[in-house]
Design a protein around this motif. Sequence first.
Motif, PDB file in Angstrom:
ATOM      1  N   ASN A 165     -28.624 -28.180  11.190  1.00 38.48           N
ATOM      2  CA  ASN A 165     -27.123 -28.054  10.250  1.00 38.48           C
ATOM      3  C   ASN A 165     -27.034 -29.207   9.718  1.00 38.48           C
ATOM      4  N   TRP A 166     -26.563 -29.532   8.432  1.00 40.62           N
ATOM      5  CA  TRP A 166     -26.950 -29.367   7.231  1.00 40.62           C
ATOM      6  C   TRP A 166     -25.863 -30.825   6.744  1.00 40.62           C
ATOM      7  N   VAL A 167     -24.687 -30.508   7.668  1.00 37.59           N
ATOM      8  CA  VAL A 167     -23.534 -30.914   7.757  1.00 37.59           C
ATOM      9  C   VAL A 167     -23.009 -31.528   8.762  1.00 37.59           C
ATOM     10  N   ARG A 168     -22.438 -32.415   9.626  1.00 38.02           N
ATOM     11  CA  ARG A 168     -22.719 -33.078  10.781  1.00 38.02           C
ATOM     12  C   ARG A 168     -21.215 -34.337  10.528  1.00 38.02           C
ATOM     13  N   ILE A 169     -19.546 -33.333  11.181  1.00 39.21           N
ATOM     14  CA  ILE A 169     -18.615 -35.192  10.411  1.00 39.21           C
ATOM     15  C   ILE A 169     -17.962 -35.334  12.385  1.00 39.21           C
ATOM     16  N   ILE A 170     -17.449 -36.785  11.974  1.00 40.74           N
ATOM     17  CA  ILE A 170     -16.723 -37.635  12.827  1.00 40.74           C
ATOM     18  C   ILE A 170     -15.725 -37.773  12.465  1.00 40.74           C
ATOM     19  N   VAL A 171     -14.242 -37.106  12.382  1.00 35.98           N
ATOM     20  CA  VAL A 171     -13.381 -37.280  11.788  1.00 35.98           C
ATOM     21  C   VAL A 171     -12.908 -38.934  12.422  1.00 35.98           C
ATOM     22  N   ASN A 172     -12.488 -39.142  13.847  1.00 37.92           N
ATOM     23  CA  ASN A 172     -12.328 -40.334  14.332  1.00 37.92           C
ATOM     24  C   ASN A 172     -12.889 -40.529  15.410  1.00 37.92           C
ATOM     25  N   VAL A 173     -13.182 -41.656  15.409  1.00 38.02           N
ATOM     26  CA  VAL A 173     -14.487 -42.132  16.277  1.00 38.02           C
ATOM     27  C   VAL A 173     -13.547 -42.290  17.515  1.00 38.02           C
ATOM     28  N   ASN A 174     -12.562 -42.819  17.346  1.00 31.95           N
ATOM     29  CA  ASN A 174     -11.754 -42.953  18.090  1.00 31.95           C
ATOM     30  C   ASN A 174     -11.173 -42.113  19.515  1.00 31.95           C
ATOM     31  N   ASP A 175     -11.135 -40.864  18.732  1.00 32.96           N
ATOM     32  CA  ASP A 175     -10.598 -39.365  19.786  1.00 32.96           C
ATOM     33  C   ASP A 175     -11.179 -39.621  20.597  1.00 32.96           C
ATOM     34  N   ALA A 176     -10.517 -39.383  21.810  1.00 37.56           N
ATOM     35  CA  ALA A 176     -10.906 -38.201  23.126  1.00 37.56           C
ATOM     36  C   ALA A 176     -11.540 -37.044  23.265  1.00 37.56           C
ATOM     37  N   PRO A 177     -12.793 -36.867  23.223  1.00 36.24           N
ATOM     38  CA  PRO A 177     -13.382 -35.282  23.446  1.00 36.24           C
ATOM     39  C   PRO A 177     -12.641 -34.443  24.075  1.00 36.24           C
ATOM     40  N   VAL A 178     -12.098 -33.180  23.544  1.00 39.89           N
ATOM     41  CA  VAL A 178     -12.040 -32.177  24.546  1.00 39.89           C
ATOM     42  C   VAL A 178     -12.980 -31.330  25.353  1.00 39.89           C
ATOM     43  N   PRO A 179     -12.572 -31.042  26.495  1.00 41.40           N
ATOM     44  CA  PRO A 179     -13.728 -30.226  27.294  1.00 41.40           C
ATOM     45  C   PRO A 179     -13.616 -28.323  27.510  1.00 41.40           C
ATOM     46  N   ILE A 180     -14.409 -27.647  27.365  1.00 38.95           N
ATOM     47  CA  ILE A 180     -14.614 -26.718  26.974  1.00 38.95           C
ATOM     48  C   ILE A 180     -14.763 -26.164  28.764  1.00 38.95           C
ATOM     49  N   TYR A 181     -13.670 -24.611  28.526  1.00 37.04           N
ATOM     50  CA  TYR A 181     -13.407 -24.076  30.128  1.00 37.04           C
ATOM     51  C   TYR A 181     -14.256 -23.077  29.370  1.00 37.04           C
ATOM     52  N   PRO A 182     -14.480 -22.206  30.103  1.00 33.14           N
ATOM     53  CA  PRO A 182     -15.451 -22.642  31.817  1.00 33.14           C
ATOM     54  C   PRO A 182     -16.920 -23.332  31.046  1.00 33.14           C
ATOM     55  N   LEU A 183     -17.448 -24.340  31.806  1.00 31.25           N
ATOM     56  CA  LEU A 183     -18.121 -24.463  31.620  1.00 31.25           C
ATOM     57  C   LEU A 183     -19.859 -23.918  31.002  1.00 31.25           C
ATOM     58  N   ASN A 184     -19.869 -22.609  31.743  1.00 30.83           N
ATOM     59  CA  ASN A 184     -20.545 -21.888  31.670  1.00 30.83           C
ATOM     60  C   ASN A 184     -20.776 -20.191  31.207  1.00 30.83           C
ATOM     61  N   ASN A 185     -21.029 -20.078  30.388  1.00 31.27           N
ATOM     62  CA  ASN A 185     -20.814 -18.406  29.369  1.00 31.27           C
ATOM     63  C   ASN A 185     -20.712 -17.538  30.615  1.00 31.27           C
ATOM     64  N   PRO A 186     -19.765 -16.733  30.697  1.00 35.81           N
ATOM     65  CA  PRO A 186     -19.486 -15.776  32.010  1.00 35.81           C
ATOM     66  C   PRO A 186     -20.124 -14.682  32.072  1.00 35.81           C
ATOM     67  N   ILE A 187     -21.272 -14.357  30.205  1.00 39.41           N
ATOM     68  CA  ILE A 187     -21.753 -13.337  30.878  1.00 39.41           C
ATOM     69  C   ILE A 187     -23.090 -13.624  30.427  1.00 39.41           C
ATOM     70  N   THR A 188     -23.637 -14.939  30.284  1.00 38.51           N
ATOM     71  CA  THR A 188     -24.718 -15.499  30.458  1.00 38.51           C
ATOM     72  C   THR A 188     -25.281 -15.928  31.500  1.00 38.51           C
ATOM     73  N   HIS A 189     -24.437 -16.793  32.027  1.00 37.18           N
ATOM     74  CA  HIS A 189     -24.532 -17.526  32.806  1.00 37.18           C
ATOM     75  C   HIS A 189     -24.681 -18.670  32.894  1.00 37.18           C
ATOM     76  N   LYS A 190     -25.429 -19.119  31.520  1.00 39.57           N
ATOM     77  CA  LYS A 190     -25.711 -20.342  31.227  1.00 39.57           C
ATOM     78  C   LYS A 190     -24.940 -21.446  29.865  1.00 39.57           C
ATOM     79  N   ASN A 191     -24.996 -22.482  30.103  1.00 38.27           N
ATOM     80  CA  ASN A 191     -24.425 -23.076  29.458  1.00 38.27           C
ATOM     81  C   ASN A 191     -24.333 -23.345  27.954  1.00 38.27           C
ATOM     82  N   LEU A 192     -23.367 -23.287  27.123  1.00 31.88           N
ATOM     83  CA  LEU A 192     -22.772 -22.722  25.496  1.00 31.88           C
ATOM     84  C   LEU A 192     -23.556 -23.318  24.720  1.00 31.88           C
TER      85      LEU A 192
END
Length: 360
Positions: free
Chosen positions: A56-83
Motif C-alpha cells: 500500500n502506498w498510503v496508510r492512515i490512522i485518523v484517530n489513534v484512540n478510536d475503537a476498532p469495529v469488528p467485521i461480520y462474518p469473520l470468514n468469507n461465506p464463499i471461500t470460508h477463509k478470513n477476509l
Amino acid sequence: MRQFTEYARVMIYRFETDGSGIVVAEDKQPELEPFLGLHYPASDIPKQARQLYYKNWVRIIVNVNDAPVPIYPLNNPITHKNLDLSYATLRSVSPIHIEYLQNMGVSASLCTSLINDQKLWGLIVCHHYSPKFVPYELRQACELLGQFMSVELFRQYQKNWEAYQKKVKKIQQLFRQELSGHESDLINRIRTMIDSSGQYLLELVNAQGVVIGLQGELTEFGETLPKPDLHDLLSWLRSYYPEEIFYTDRLAEIYPPAQNYINKAAGLLAISIYLDQATYQIVWFRSEIIQTVTWGGNPNKPVVIDDNDQVRLSPRKSFEAWKETVSGHALGWNELEINAAIELRNTLMLAVLHFSHFAL
C-alpha cells in the motif's frame, strides 16, 4: 509534504539492511523535539508491517484512540477463509502499533511508502498530536509524491549501478589482459596483476585489504593478516561457508579468532570457486568502525512478560534518546558491492577454466 498535509511532524524514515530504521530528514513544528538522526530497532516496524507498507502506498490512522469495529462474518461465506484486508483503507492496525503511537503521544498518523528496486526503501511518516482526517484527494497527492520520490530513488540507484559497472568492467579488462596467454602458471600471473592493479580491487568494494588464495598460495594487497591467520581463516571459510559468495560486517561474532585482529578484519566479503578439488578465493577485509548510535529509546527491550508468564512483543514506553557505542563492526556491504564481487567471480571463473584447459 508538511505544507500541504499540515501534519505537525513529517519525517523520512529509511530502513537499514538489518531491518532497523533511521530518520534521515525531518520537518516539524518548532516546539517539537527533533527526531532527526535517531535510530529505531527492527521490532518497531516488524516484517509483517513492512509487507503491508510495500503493498500500500498510503496508510492512515485518523484517530489513534478510536475503537476498532469488528467485521461480520469473520470468514468469507464463499471461500470460508478470513477476509484479506491488505488493500483496505479502513483496515485497522495492530494494537501494538496503536500502543506504540500512544506512548509517543501521537494521535494521528499517515505513512507514504518509498519503493526502490521492488523493495521497501523507507517511509514518509507524518505525525499529528490531535485526531486528523486527510481527504481522499490529499491522500492521492501523497501517493503521487511517494511514487515520484521512488522513481528518483531508483534513478539514483541506477546511476550508482552504472558507475559500479564501469569499475567492474575495468577490473575485468585488467584480469583478461594479465591472465591472457597459454601459460599454465596462474599463480604468478595473479601476483603480477595484484602488483599492478591491487588498488582497483580495493576500490571495487571499498575495502582496506584483499587476499587471493589459489590452491593454498596467497597473494595479498593492502591491510591484511599474518599468513598463519589467513590460512586458518580461509580454511574456516571453506569448511563452514562454502558458498560462492559470503559476506559479514561482524566477523568476530561468527569466527571468534577474528577478535584478535578486528582492527583489520571486522568485516569480510569472500568469493569462492571450487573446481576439480581445487579452491580459488578472493577475500576482502574491512576494518572496525566504532560509532555512537543514538536510538529513540532502549532498543533492547522489545518484549515483556505478561501475567501468564508469556513473552509477548511490546511497544517501548520510553522514547528518550538512548546512546549506544557500537564496536566490533565494519561498514556493511551494500548490494552494489556484492553484485560487483559476483561479477568479478564470474571473470575469475573464466580465467580458472582457461588455465585448467592449458594445464591438461
